[in-house]
Design a protein around this motif. Structure first.
Motif, short mmCIF file in Angstrom:
data_model
loop_
_atom_site.label_atom_id
_atom_site.label_comp_id
_atom_site.label_asym_id
_atom_site.label_seq_id
_atom_site.Cartn_x
_atom_site.Cartn_y
_atom_site.Cartn_z
N LEU A 110 40.25 57.35 28.09
CA LEU A 110 38.80 57.19 28.09
C LEU A 110 38.25 57.02 29.52
O LEU A 110 37.09 57.37 29.78
N CYS A 111 39.08 56.54 30.44
CA CYS A 111 38.66 56.39 31.84
C CYS A 111 38.15 57.71 32.42
O CYS A 111 37.28 57.71 33.29
N PHE A 112 38.71 58.82 31.94
CA PHE A 112 38.35 60.12 32.49
C PHE A 112 37.11 60.72 31.82
O PHE A 112 36.63 61.76 32.24
N VAL A 113 36.63 60.03 30.81
CA VAL A 113 35.39 60.40 30.15
C VAL A 113 34.27 59.47 30.61
O VAL A 113 33.21 59.92 31.03
N SER A 114 34.55 58.17 30.55
CA SER A 114 33.57 57.16 30.96
C SER A 114 34.30 55.88 31.37
O SER A 114 34.85 55.18 30.50
N THR A 115 34.29 55.59 32.66
CA THR A 115 34.93 54.34 33.11
C THR A 115 34.16 53.13 32.57
O THR A 115 34.76 52.08 32.37
N ALA A 116 32.87 53.28 32.33
CA ALA A 116 32.08 52.17 31.78
C ALA A 116 32.56 51.82 30.37
O ALA A 116 32.74 50.65 30.03
N LEU A 117 32.80 52.84 29.53
CA LEU A 117 33.30 52.59 28.17
C LEU A 117 34.72 52.02 28.20
O LEU A 117 35.03 51.08 27.47
N ALA A 118 35.56 52.59 29.05
CA ALA A 118 36.93 52.08 29.18
C ALA A 118 36.91 50.64 29.66
O ALA A 118 37.63 49.78 29.14
N GLY A 119 36.07 50.37 30.66
CA GLY A 119 35.93 49.00 31.16
C GLY A 119 35.41 48.07 30.10
O GLY A 119 35.83 46.91 30.01
N GLY A 120 34.49 48.56 29.26
CA GLY A 120 33.98 47.75 28.16
C GLY A 120 35.07 47.35 27.19
O GLY A 120 35.11 46.22 26.70
N ILE A 121 35.98 48.28 26.91
CA ILE A 121 37.11 47.97 26.02
C ILE A 121 38.01 46.92 26.66
O ILE A 121 38.43 45.97 26.00
N ILE A 122 38.28 47.08 27.95
CA ILE A 122 39.14 46.12 28.66
C ILE A 122 38.51 44.73 28.65
O ILE A 122 39.19 43.73 28.40
N VAL A 123 37.21 44.67 28.88
CA VAL A 123 36.50 43.38 28.86
C VAL A 123 36.50 42.80 27.44
O VAL A 123 36.71 41.60 27.25
N ALA A 124 36.31 43.65 26.43
CA ALA A 124 36.32 43.18 25.04
C ALA A 124 37.66 42.57 24.67
O ALA A 124 37.72 41.53 24.00
N VAL A 125 38.75 43.19 25.10
CA VAL A 125 40.09 42.64 24.83
C VAL A 125 40.24 41.29 25.52
O VAL A 125 40.74 40.33 24.93
N ALA A 126 39.77 41.21 26.76
CA ALA A 126 39.85 39.93 27.48
C ALA A 126 39.05 38.85 26.75
O ALA A 126 39.52 37.71 26.60
N LEU A 127 37.87 39.19 26.28
CA LEU A 127 37.05 38.22 25.55
C LEU A 127 37.74 37.79 24.25
O LEU A 127 37.68 36.63 23.86
N MET A 128 38.44 38.75 23.60
CA MET A 128 39.16 38.44 22.37
C MET A 128 40.26 37.41 22.62
O MET A 128 40.54 36.56 21.77
N TRP A 129 40.88 37.47 23.80
CA TRP A 129 42.00 36.59 24.12
C TRP A 129 41.59 35.39 24.97
O TRP A 129 42.43 34.55 25.29
#
Length: 191
Positions: A159-178
């Motif tokens: 997804l980084c190669f489509v939208s780094t913002a969306l990929a970053g959002g997923i990474i942040v969401a996982v961090a918030l989950m944990w």
């Protein structure tokens, strides 16, 4: 074998990882608040990495409360986790210096993915030694939360190669989950 050396070594390595990451924050030459603006991507990548390393330290700490002894497989699985976490300063610096460009963000996500896989392997080795009726086995069950995080990291890489913002959002969401420590272990220990 006693678990104390494993805990002490892991805590030391994680402390060094965090120290190395903060050293990437260079002091600006100016005296105005505007002089800090170019450092914003570096600072944001540091915060994201600090939170992720902190999450691993916190959950590692909780997990080791369930451990009565360690063996060679656990020691190697722990080193495997520390290896991937030790790459965090590099990928953090590269991602921040390049303003969240696709390839550095993808590599950051890959390091998070491999850290997640390594953590799951360590967890599995502990359960193998202590048994399926152990405290850790009861606490994590099928580890849906861990599998969800691993899957999310896997999705974020391409997804980084489509939208780094969306990929970053997923990474942040996982961090918030944990972000809140894994209470499953605390709950089982309390019982």
């Amino acid at each position: 074998m006693n678990k104390n050396r494993l805990e002490a070594f892991s805590d030391g390595v994680i402390a060094i990882i965090i120290t190395i990451m903060v050293l990437e924050l260079k002091v600006p030459h100016g005296t105005e608040l505007a002089d800090l603006q170019p450092l914003l991507p570096v600072f944001l990548s540091y915060v994201l990495s600090f939170v992720n390393v902190g999450i691993y330290w916190n959950n590692h700490h909780h997990m080791l409360h369930t451990v009565k002894q360690v063996n060679g497989a656990i020691l190697w699985a722990n080193l495997h986790l520390l290896f991937w976490l030790s790459l965090m300063p590099f990928v953090t610096g590269w991602m921040g210096e390049n303003h969240f460009a696709p390839v550095p963000v993808a590599l950051f996500a890959l390091v998070l993915l491999m850290s997640s896989v390594a953590y799951a392997l360590l967890q599995r080795q502990i359960v193998c030694l202590h048994g399926t009726e152990s405290t850790l086995a009861h606490a994590v069950g099928h580890d849906l939360k861990g599998k969800l995080a691993t899957g999310a990291y896997l999705v974020s890489i391409p997804l980084c190669f489509v939208s780094t913002a969306l990929a970053g959002g997923i990474i942040v969401a996982v961090a918030l989950m944990w972000l809140i420590p894994d209470r499953r272990i605390e709950k089982v220990i309390a019982e």
